[in-house]
Design an enzyme around this catalytic site. Sequence first.
Site: not given
Ligand code: GDP
Ligand code: IMO
Ligand code: MG
Length: 434
Positions: A13, A16, A40-41, A223
């Site tokens: 999270d 990416k 989840g992106h 991840q």
């Molecule tokens: P990922 O799993 O690495 O792709 O990240 P996620 O999408 O799960 O979580 C990142 C969250 O932060 C998302 O809701 C993005 O829209 C948000 N985000 C990404 N870059 C920025 C940033 O520079 N500032 C803020 N405030 N939010 C951001």
């Molecule tokens: P992105 O790509 C954050 C965490 C779960 C749990 C552990 C194992 O959005 O960054 P799993 O279902 O993979 O067996 O769970 O890994 N986890 C993540 N945490 N971002 C993710 O993906 C994750 N994918 C798995 O919360 O702790």
């Molecule tokens: Mg994510």
Amino acid sequence: MANVTVIGAQWGDEGKGKIVDWLASRADAVVRFQGGHNAGHTLVVDGNVYKLSLLPSGIVRGTLSIIGNGVVLDPWALQAEIAKLEGQGVSVTTDNFAIADNCPLILPIHRELDGLREAAAGSGKIGTTGRGIGPAYEDKVGRRAIRVCDLAHLDGLGPMLDRLCAHHDALLAGFGAPPVDRAGLVASLREIAPFVLQFAEPVWSRLNKVKRAGKRILFEGAQGVLLDVDHGTYPFVTSSNTVSGTAASGSGLGPSATGFVLGIVKAYTTRVGAGPFPTELEDDTGERLGQRGHEFGTVTGRKRRCGWFDAVLVRQSCAISGVTGIALTKLDVLDGFETVKICTGYRLTGPDGADKVLDYLPSHAAEQASVVPIYEEMPGWEGTTAGARRWADLPAQAIKYISRVQELIDTPVALVSTSPEREDTILVRDPFAD
Ligand code: GDP
Ligand code: IMO
Ligand code: MG
């Protein structure tokens, strides 16, 4: 040839998806190489929000998007995700999307087993996403997985099903659950097969052609390094290797294709699920980070745990993954803090009662859980970084924070992200130009 491999350098999270979408305008292909729909992106483009779990983040721009063999694929989740994206006007066709035909499938029995195990573990649970990721990878290395290519040969599935069900029936019996419904499983595979097979091909071949043509490949990790099954906070990890090296094995290209390794790093730290988290803040400051950063999981909606930036962990992740440069994200979330803290080391009390100072995270789970962070404090900044698109727009004190981060993690900053919006991104050093 200048390829880029994007990986998360913390516990996932890090943002990416946003960075991959941004970079995808300059890539010829985007490839997912590990994980599954546990990822989840969230992408925000001109106010429109796209949520992706399985599809590579290049798909929103229409860049050729490929699911590599290192991914575990839930075909029903894929179908639902494509339908949802098409509802948002993103087209997913055989021209812009392909799936490795040697990709193992996540089946309903994997999801069920994930749930049964977590429920049985009680307070010792890992806090998985409940998507069946671990059980599917177990079946892959246990050599009893059903793969995408098997969907074209369902009539010959008998012996494979025997192996798979012998294993699962024993596990299910241990949980007091009924055995696998073989006929139901085959019927649902038969139903979904044509949908998946239209996209299936030996993607290693397509990717090698792209490579030989001198085109640019963007590898998209899911991840983060601290969730890596070898290098992460074991056993509180995911079941795949999330490090940069997996880009090669998970796509069918050699290690030389990996190119510039871009580590995505959040300006503070979050974690979702159980496990050690040295800089976690279970106070108002942690709450404030979570509120400002909207730290709720994209996949499960769970509240993410929040804490200060941990330079020890990120330095370790960058070293382990050979990170060339980082994208520092969510800097804007720190706007308005009077002071900000960075963890620069850990204190660990040994069995003899003596304190040691560590500059790395130890491997043992109990030690990981008992390290105490050593902080350095810096003044926050006045003004805002939110929405900044040029280095010159950043407050001087924010630049000092970035400089200190770079210094402590031994890795330069290539990009800075200042909001969820695609274009609110500062380019410091072009990863594709390296
Ligand atoms: P990922 O799993 O690495 O792709 O990240 P996620 O999408 O799960 O979580 C990142 C969250 O932060 C998302 O809701 C993005 O829209 C948000 N985000 C990404 N870059 C920025 C940033 O520079 N500032 C803020 N405030 N939010 C951001
Ligand atoms: P992105 O790509 C954050 C965490 C779960 C749990 C552990 C194992 O959005 O960054 P799993 O279902 O993979 O067996 O769970 O890994 N986890 C993540 N945490 N971002 C993710 O993906 C994750 N994918 C798995 O919360 O702790
Ligand atoms: Mg994510």
